[in-house]
Design a protein around this motif. Structure first.
Motif, PDB file in Angstrom:
ATOM      1  N   GLY A 133       0.712  -1.167  -0.021  1.00 45.84           N
ATOM      2  CA  GLY A 133       0.043  -0.041   0.017  1.00 45.84           C
ATOM      3  C   GLY A 133       0.760   1.306   0.055  1.00 45.84           C
ATOM      4  N   TYR A 134       2.112   1.116  -0.115  1.00 46.63           N
ATOM      5  CA  TYR A 134       2.893   2.215   0.000  1.00 46.63           C
ATOM      6  C   TYR A 134       3.125   3.013  -1.365  1.00 46.63           C
ATOM      7  N   GLU A 135       2.991   4.387  -1.724  1.00 44.88           N
ATOM      8  CA  GLU A 135       3.145   4.899  -2.805  1.00 44.88           C
ATOM      9  C   GLU A 135       4.053   5.902  -3.011  1.00 44.88           C
ATOM     10  N   GLY A 136       4.820   6.223  -2.052  1.00 47.42           N
ATOM     11  CA  GLY A 136       5.863   7.319  -2.073  1.00 47.42           C
ATOM     12  C   GLY A 136       7.128   6.905  -2.718  1.00 47.42           C
ATOM     13  N   LYS A 137       8.100   7.707  -2.639  1.00 47.73           N
ATOM     14  CA  LYS A 137       9.588   7.453  -3.184  1.00 47.73           C
ATOM     15  C   LYS A 137      10.075   6.243  -2.589  1.00 47.73           C
ATOM     16  N   VAL A 138      10.996   5.438  -3.185  1.00 48.97           N
ATOM     17  CA  VAL A 138      11.567   4.278  -2.606  1.00 48.97           C
ATOM     18  C   VAL A 138      13.236   4.579  -2.439  1.00 48.97           C
ATOM     19  N   ALA A 139      13.677   3.774  -1.644  1.00 47.83           N
ATOM     20  CA  ALA A 139      15.180   3.519  -1.630  1.00 47.83           C
ATOM     21  C   ALA A 139      15.788   2.274  -2.173  1.00 47.83           C
ATOM     22  N   LEU A 157      15.745   6.289 -12.428  1.00 47.73           N
ATOM     23  CA  LEU A 157      14.315   6.626 -11.672  1.00 47.73           C
ATOM     24  C   LEU A 157      14.519   8.091 -11.167  1.00 47.73           C
ATOM     25  N   GLY A 158      15.669   8.629 -10.902  1.00 43.89           N
ATOM     26  CA  GLY A 158      15.896  10.016 -10.411  1.00 43.89           C
ATOM     27  C   GLY A 158      15.435  10.434  -9.098  1.00 43.89           C
ATOM     28  N   PRO A 159      15.843  11.536  -8.786  1.00 46.93           N
ATOM     29  CA  PRO A 159      15.273  11.883  -7.402  1.00 46.93           C
ATOM     30  C   PRO A 159      13.800  12.303  -7.041  1.00 46.93           C
ATOM     31  N   ASP A 160      13.013  12.317  -8.136  1.00 47.49           N
ATOM     32  CA  ASP A 160      11.740  12.323  -7.945  1.00 47.49           C
ATOM     33  C   ASP A 160      10.822  11.150  -7.542  1.00 47.49           C
ATOM     34  N   ASP A 200      25.451  13.478 -12.152  1.00 48.57           N
ATOM     35  CA  ASP A 200      24.652  14.482 -12.169  1.00 48.57           C
ATOM     36  C   ASP A 200      23.527  14.185 -11.677  1.00 48.57           C
ATOM     37  N   VAL A 201      22.787  13.235 -12.049  1.00 49.04           N
ATOM     38  CA  VAL A 201      21.474  12.674 -11.394  1.00 49.04           C
ATOM     39  C   VAL A 201      21.902  12.146 -10.200  1.00 49.04           C
ATOM     40  N   ILE A 205      20.465  12.705  -5.075  1.00 54.52           N
ATOM     41  CA  ILE A 205      19.864  11.808  -4.337  1.00 54.52           C
ATOM     42  C   ILE A 205      20.944  11.527  -3.355  1.00 54.52           C
ATOM     43  N   PRO A 206      20.604  11.633  -1.856  1.00 60.06           N
ATOM     44  CA  PRO A 206      21.348  11.071  -0.878  1.00 60.06           C
ATOM     45  C   PRO A 206      22.095   9.574  -1.158  1.00 60.06           C
TER      46      PRO A 206
END
Length: 263
Positions: A133-139, A157-160, A200-201, A205-206
């Motif tokens: 059910g998770y819909e946010g950014k992933v790590a 995928l990039g920082p978004d 650059d990308v 991202i951390p």
């Protein structure tokens, strides 16, 4: 089978805010559930996946943020839990961990007609979202081949769509002729999937990198640290071993959690 495109990932990430999960944290491992997956990116293969999900905080229906765990060469989905014991850190960090079989294809498209990186993005991530059910950014978190793959998929995928990356003892080479046999099809394949060309990308991202001082990938990791000065790069005692990776799992996941909370 549902396909997770970059657009749908970004939409999901935009619709999910950071949720404090302190209420669900504690010590002890959580159960690991498993299943199978078929993907058009690996025709004829039945892939195993495993998932260790953090409970939602008391009084909330929000799902815990997801960390996709990519195994090293010779590994499989079970290594994240059977060997690395990462599920022991789920309650403490409030993170959900998800792993899938990737074979020895270095998490990118290969001449033999498989693409394990696309499998993760197009098939595995949608499955994890349905399961949790998770819909946010992933790590992403991975070791050796999976450390390289974590950097590669995060750069695609990039920082978004990605909030943090942990690349442990990453299989990195500074030139095609230095790479291990089987890691790439040829020089062109190396160049097409060279993470040194994607800083650059990745600088947006951390990124955390850990590597033992006795690890054969020290030169590649040092070079990448210079190419990506924003990365938190540590060289400490240890080698290219499960013992090293297991000992760093807890601190790495705590670091991932901090990056999520800082969004």
């Amino acid at each position: 089978m549902a396909t997770l495109t970059r657009r749908s990932l970004l939409a999901g990430a935009a619709g999910a805010g950071a949720v404090a999960l302190a209420g669900c944290r504690g010590s002890g491992a959580v159960p690991v559930r498993s299943g199978t997956l078929r993907s058009s990116h690996l025709p004829g293969h039945v892939l195993n996946w495993q998932l260790a999900q953090a409970p939602s905080p008391s009084g909330s229906s929000a799902a815990a943020p997801v960390v996709v765990v990519l195994h090293g060469k010779g590994g499989d989905a079970s290594h994240a839990f059977r060997i690395m014991k990462l599920h022991e850190h789920v309650k403490e960090t409030g993170l959900t961990l998800a792993s899938v079989d990737g074979g020895d294809f270095y998490w990118h498209a290969r001449r033999v007609g498989v693409d394990t990186g696309a499998m993760v993005i197009d098939d595995f991530l949608p499955l994890v979202r349905r399961e949790t059910g998770y819909e946010g950014k992933v790590a992403f978190l991975g070791w050796s081949m999976g450390g390289y793959g974590s950097l590669l998929l995060a750069s695609e995928l990039g920082p978004d769509a990605v909030f943090a990356v942990v690349a442990e003892s990453a299989a990195l080479w500074t030139a095609p002729e230095l790479s291990a046999e089987g890691a790439f099809d040829d020089r062109a394949d190396f160049i097409a999937h060279d993470v040194f060309r994607r800083t650059d990308v990745l600088s947006k991202i951390p990124v955390r990198m850990d590597c033992g001082r006795s690890d054969p990938f020290v030169p590649g990791n040092k070079a990448f640290g210079k190419a990506l000065p924003s990365a938190e790069l540590t060289f400490d005692k240890g080698g290219h071993t499960a013992e090293y990776w297991t000992s760093h799992g807890g601190p790495q996941l705590e670091w991932v959690r901090r990056q999520y909370d800082r969004q």
